[in-house]
Scaffold this motif. Structure first.
Motif, PDB file in Angstrom:
ATOM      1  N   PHE A   1       0.786  -1.102  -0.122  1.00 46.48           N
ATOM      2  CA  PHE A   1       0.263  -0.169   0.225  1.00 46.48           C
ATOM      3  C   PHE A   1       0.754   1.770  -0.180  1.00 46.48           C
ATOM      4  O   PHE A   1       1.585   1.202   0.648  1.00 46.48           O
ATOM      5  CB  PHE A   1      -0.868  -0.260   1.073  1.00 46.48           C
ATOM      6  N   CYS A   2       0.613   1.982  -1.014  1.00 46.64           N
ATOM      7  CA  CYS A   2       1.087   3.466  -0.682  1.00 46.64           C
ATOM      8  C   CYS A   2       0.395   4.486  -0.392  1.00 46.64           C
ATOM      9  O   CYS A   2      -0.384   4.410  -1.328  1.00 46.64           O
ATOM     10  CB  CYS A   2       2.118   4.258  -1.839  1.00 46.64           C
ATOM     11  N   GLY A   3       0.007   5.771   0.546  1.00 46.18           N
ATOM     12  CA  GLY A   3      -0.304   6.853   0.015  1.00 46.18           C
ATOM     13  C   GLY A   3       0.241   8.211   0.641  1.00 46.18           C
ATOM     14  O   GLY A   3       1.159   8.467   0.823  1.00 46.18           O
ATOM     15  N   PRO A   4      -0.255   8.961  -0.338  1.00 47.56           N
ATOM     16  CA  PRO A   4       0.515  10.524   0.321  1.00 47.56           C
ATOM     17  C   PRO A   4       0.447  10.852   1.767  1.00 47.56           C
ATOM     18  O   PRO A   4      -0.863  10.800   1.889  1.00 47.56           O
ATOM     19  CB  PRO A   4       0.194  11.252  -0.968  1.00 47.56           C
ATOM     20  N   GLU A   5       1.074  12.232   2.538  1.00 44.39           N
ATOM     21  CA  GLU A   5       0.312  12.872   3.236  1.00 44.39           C
ATOM     22  C   GLU A   5       0.557  14.078   2.910  1.00 44.39           C
ATOM     23  O   GLU A   5       1.131  14.641   2.221  1.00 44.39           O
ATOM     24  CB  GLU A   5       1.969  12.396   4.499  1.00 44.39           C
ATOM     25  N   GLN A   6      -0.753  14.049   2.708  1.00 47.50           N
ATOM     26  CA  GLN A   6      -1.112  15.611   2.040  1.00 47.50           C
ATOM     27  C   GLN A   6      -0.457  17.000   2.942  1.00 47.50           C
ATOM     28  O   GLN A   6      -0.950  16.751   3.809  1.00 47.50           O
ATOM     29  CB  GLN A   6      -2.300  15.627   1.440  1.00 47.50           C
ATOM     30  N   GLU A   7      -0.016  17.995   2.761  1.00 50.26           N
ATOM     31  CA  GLU A   7       0.013  18.795   3.788  1.00 50.26           C
ATOM     32  C   GLU A   7       0.035  20.447   2.842  1.00 50.26           C
ATOM     33  O   GLU A   7       0.419  20.353   0.951  1.00 50.26           O
ATOM     34  CB  GLU A   7       1.890  19.789   3.861  1.00 50.26           C
ATOM     35  N   TYR A   8      -1.040  21.424   2.460  1.00 49.14           N
ATOM     36  CA  TYR A   8      -1.656  22.208   2.864  1.00 49.14           C
ATOM     37  C   TYR A   8      -1.684  23.360   3.797  1.00 49.14           C
ATOM     38  O   TYR A   8      -1.077  23.688   4.734  1.00 49.14           O
ATOM     39  CB  TYR A   8      -3.004  21.839   1.698  1.00 49.14           C
ATOM     40  N   PHE A   9      -1.232  24.509   2.640  1.00 44.62           N
ATOM     41  CA  PHE A   9      -1.718  25.947   3.689  1.00 44.62           C
ATOM     42  C   PHE A   9      -2.321  26.847   3.494  1.00 44.62           C
ATOM     43  O   PHE A   9      -2.890  26.853   2.153  1.00 44.62           O
ATOM     44  CB  PHE A   9      -0.084  26.447   2.550  1.00 44.62           C
ATOM     45  N   LEU A  10      -2.781  27.508   4.381  1.00 42.98           N
ATOM     46  CA  LEU A  10      -3.516  28.117   4.848  1.00 42.98           C
ATOM     47  C   LEU A  10      -3.523  29.812   5.161  1.00 42.98           C
ATOM     48  O   LEU A  10      -3.029  29.617   6.062  1.00 42.98           O
ATOM     49  CB  LEU A  10      -5.108  27.365   5.747  1.00 42.98           C
ATOM     50  N   VAL A  11      -3.853  30.733   3.824  1.00 43.47           N
ATOM     51  CA  VAL A  11      -3.561  31.443   4.401  1.00 43.47           C
ATOM     52  C   VAL A  11      -4.495  32.372   3.921  1.00 43.47           C
ATOM     53  O   VAL A  11      -5.486  32.526   3.388  1.00 43.47           O
ATOM     54  CB  VAL A  11      -2.638  32.682   3.038  1.00 43.47           C
ATOM     55  N   ASP A  12      -4.996  33.365   5.763  1.00 35.84           N
ATOM     56  CA  ASP A  12      -6.081  34.206   5.133  1.00 35.84           C
ATOM     57  C   ASP A  12      -6.322  35.161   3.353  1.00 35.84           C
ATOM     58  O   ASP A  12      -4.713  35.710   3.249  1.00 35.84           O
ATOM     59  CB  ASP A  12      -6.154  35.129   6.453  1.00 35.84           C
ATOM     60  N   ARG A  13      -7.332  35.681   2.786  1.00 31.95           N
ATOM     61  CA  ARG A  13      -7.315  36.459   1.569  1.00 31.95           C
ATOM     62  C   ARG A  13      -6.163  37.587   1.864  1.00 31.95           C
ATOM     63  O   ARG A  13      -5.549  37.632   0.763  1.00 31.95           O
ATOM     64  CB  ARG A  13      -8.619  36.363   0.773  1.00 31.95           C
TER      65      ARG A  13
END
Length: 275
Positions: A176-188
């Motif tokens: 099995f393989c799967g991603p570790e998803q990192e995302y960035f949240l920035v105020d508009r």
């Protein structure tokens, strides 16, 4: 599948998924009917073989379930052969100018190990069937085929090693393989004040954080309410596509330039990980 397929057909499909048994074409018609009924119940009007060609984009050609019949009416049909194999217009993909349009030969094949799903859209729902995309001579034209082949090779050699250690009666080794998803949240309003984010899509300049990895408060911090709402909306959409999101956590910390920094680098906006 267990609720909608005859027991023998269900066992045949499960054997293909779990043990790599050869797919029996005789069960394809039964599976196709069950999939069609399920999709129609979900409001789908079209189906598509979805694959990932080496263009960095998703490819899909939508076909309607409805087929005209002799008396002028229409009938919803979805045959087993249509489920198993498709023939998209391969000339639409980069070929180096070596092939004429009428000589294009690319075929999609049903990936039984990946779940089909209904893609919801304001303009109508579509049954999406995950497939591989190969040439008429078997060369991989997508990203899924090499992945499945590598998993198969990994399983074969893992069984060989396990046999050397005395393990017997092995059905199949699945990797099995799967991603570790990192995302960035920035105020508009912060985003609009940063030309580097607007033009480059990433942080180009910034200040180093006042501290390094000495403490864990940046890693195990509470998830802010707004961020949690974003996570829940994202997970709902992922679940619709059959993608399980297992873990939530936040990794952010303040620095001396007003921007929260994540533990992965000194010049990154705040990052929220969802595994």
């Amino acid at each position: 599948m267990q609720a909608r397929l005859p027991k023998s057909v269900y066992k045949s499909v499960v054997a293909t998924i779990e043990r790599g048994a050869k797919l029996d074409p005789a069960v394809a018609d039964t599976v196709a009917v069950a999939v069609k009924v399920w999709a129609l119940e979900k409001g789908a009007t079209h189906y598509a073989h979805v694959f990932y060609p080496m263009t960095g984009l998703t490819a899909e050609k939508h076909d309607s379930f409805l087929e005209p019949i002799s008396d002028g009416q229409t009938l919803a049909e979805f045959a087993g052969k249509t489920l198993i194999q498709g023939e998209p217009d391969a000339s639409s993909f980069p070929s180096g100018g070596l092939r004429s349009t009428f000589e294009a030969r690319g075929y999609t094949g049903w990936d039984v190990t990946s779940p089909a799903y209904v893609l919801e859209n304001p303009n109508g729902n579509t049954l999406c069937i995950p497939t591989v995309f190969v040439s008429m001579t078997g060369e991989a034209l997508d990203y899924m085929t090499p992945l499945l082949r590598s998993q198969q090779a990994m399983g074969i050699h893992a069984e060989r090693i396990l046999t050397l250690f005395g393990h017997k009666d092995l059905n199949k080794v699945v990797s099995f393989c799967g991603p570790e998803q990192e995302y960035f949240l920035v105020d508009r309003h912060f985003f609009l004040a940063r030309p580097d984010l607007i033009n480059a899509g990433r942080t180009v300049f910034g200040a180093k954080p006042p501290k390094g990895q000495e403490f864990d408060d940046h890693y195990f911090g509470a998830v802010p309410e707004r961020v949690l709402g974003f996570m829940m909306n994202t997970e709902r959409e992922l679940f619709k596509l059959g993608i399980p999101a297992k873990t939530r956590h936040t990794r952010s910390r303040p620095d001396n330039s007003r921007w929260p920094r994540c533990s992965s680098g000194p010049t990154s906006p705040p990052t929220i990980s969802s595994c």
